[in-house]
Design an enzyme around this catalytic site. Structure first.
Site, PDB file in Angstrom:
ATOM      1  CB  CYS A 114      18.680  89.377  35.977  1.00 52.11           C
ATOM      2  SG  CYS A 114      17.565  88.996  37.349  1.00 52.11           S
ATOM      3  CB  CYS A 115      23.683  88.300  37.293  1.00 54.36           C
ATOM      4  SG  CYS A 115      23.031  86.625  37.213  1.00 54.36           S
ATOM      5  CB  CYS A 198      18.190  83.179  41.596  1.00 54.95           C
ATOM      6  SG  CYS A 198      19.102  84.557  42.353  1.00 54.95           S
ATOM      7  CB  CYS A 201      18.759  81.284  36.960  1.00 56.53           C
ATOM      8  SG  CYS A 201      17.896  82.749  36.354  1.00 56.53           S
ATOM      9  CB  CYS A 225      26.336  85.806  39.105  1.00 51.12           C
ATOM     10  SG  CYS A 225      27.573  86.108  40.375  1.00 51.12           S
TER      11      CYS A 225
END
Length: 241
Positions: A114-115, A198, A201, A225
């Site tokens: 995702c990062c 975010c 998280c 990240c």
């Protein structure tokens, strides 16, 4: 004497330099790098407290210095509003975002991926499109377990210098600077956050580790990240790390 090539013991500097000496050192690092890299020097602004300190320092060196912000679909509304205010104040701040389709809960299933998609890819694009030869970050070696071994000047990608001008600052000194120079900060700090990311998280914690609220409950907890650990020029000419 130039600071860009020094091999000072950073752990000693963290404890022995006073606030003014650290501010002066940070300004000198940015000034020397700007003299060397000119418009190739660009500030990465995450909109967190450390980034806005570095952005303010850079503006003291030269108001023409440019920057970029990476935002994601999961940023808290307070961060988005703060970003919009900062971009109005500083039109030289470019905004990068990746809107490509991903699994709705990729942050749960695979937070690293995702990062990679939402943060690392836009940074790579910013570095490429803005023709960055020296990117300036707000990274500090006192933030947590993953940030103790960085240097003030690094070349993790061939041809791309990374400057960490407030690497030796403590959290207290960051807030000292923000208060003394009346720098605007993200309103989420009033809620108790110490490190911002975010929404899904990031949590408020009372842990001594400043980044303990990041990716809490996952193997990535308190980690990174990827923009400081992964190659940013992997599709260009860089080697990464």
């Amino acid at each position: 004497m130039s600071l860009l090539g020094t091999q000072d013991d950073l752990k000693v500097l963290v404890e022995t330099l006073n606030f003014k000496q650290k501010v002066d050192r940070s300004l000198q690092l940015i000034r020397e790098a700007y003299d060397k890299y000119g418009d190739g020097l660009v500030v990465a602004n995450s909109l967190g407290k450390d980034s806005v300190v570095v952005w303010d320092l850079a503006k003291k060196v030269d108001p023409k210095i440019k920057g970029f912000i990476v935002t994601t679909r999961f940023k808290p509304k307070e961060t988005v509003e703060f970003m919009n205010q900062e971009v109005v104040r500083y039109p030289e701040l470019a905004v990068y975002k990746n809107d490509s389709e991903i699994s709705p809960e990729l942050y749960n299933v695979d937070p690293d991926q995702c990062c990679e998609v939402l943060k690392v890819e836009p940074v790579k694009r910013a570095v490429d499109e803005m023709k960055v030869t020296c990117w300036v970050t707000g990274l500090r070696c006192t933030e947590g377990r993953t940030r103790t071994d960085y240097k003030e000047v690094e070349e993790r990608d061939k041809g791309l210098i990374k400057l960490n001008p407030i690497l030796i600052w403590k959290e207290r000194e960051v807030w000292q600077y923000l208060a003394l120079y009346e720098v605007k900060v993200n309103p989420l700090y009033k809620e108790g956050y110490r490190s911002l990311g975010c929404s899904p998280c990031t949590r408020i914690t009372n842990d001594d580790n400043e980044r303990a609220g990041r990716w809490i409950g996952t193997s990535k907890c308190g980690g990174e990240c990827g923009i400081h650990t992964r190659p940013l020029k992997s599709n260009l000419d860089g080697d990464g790390i």
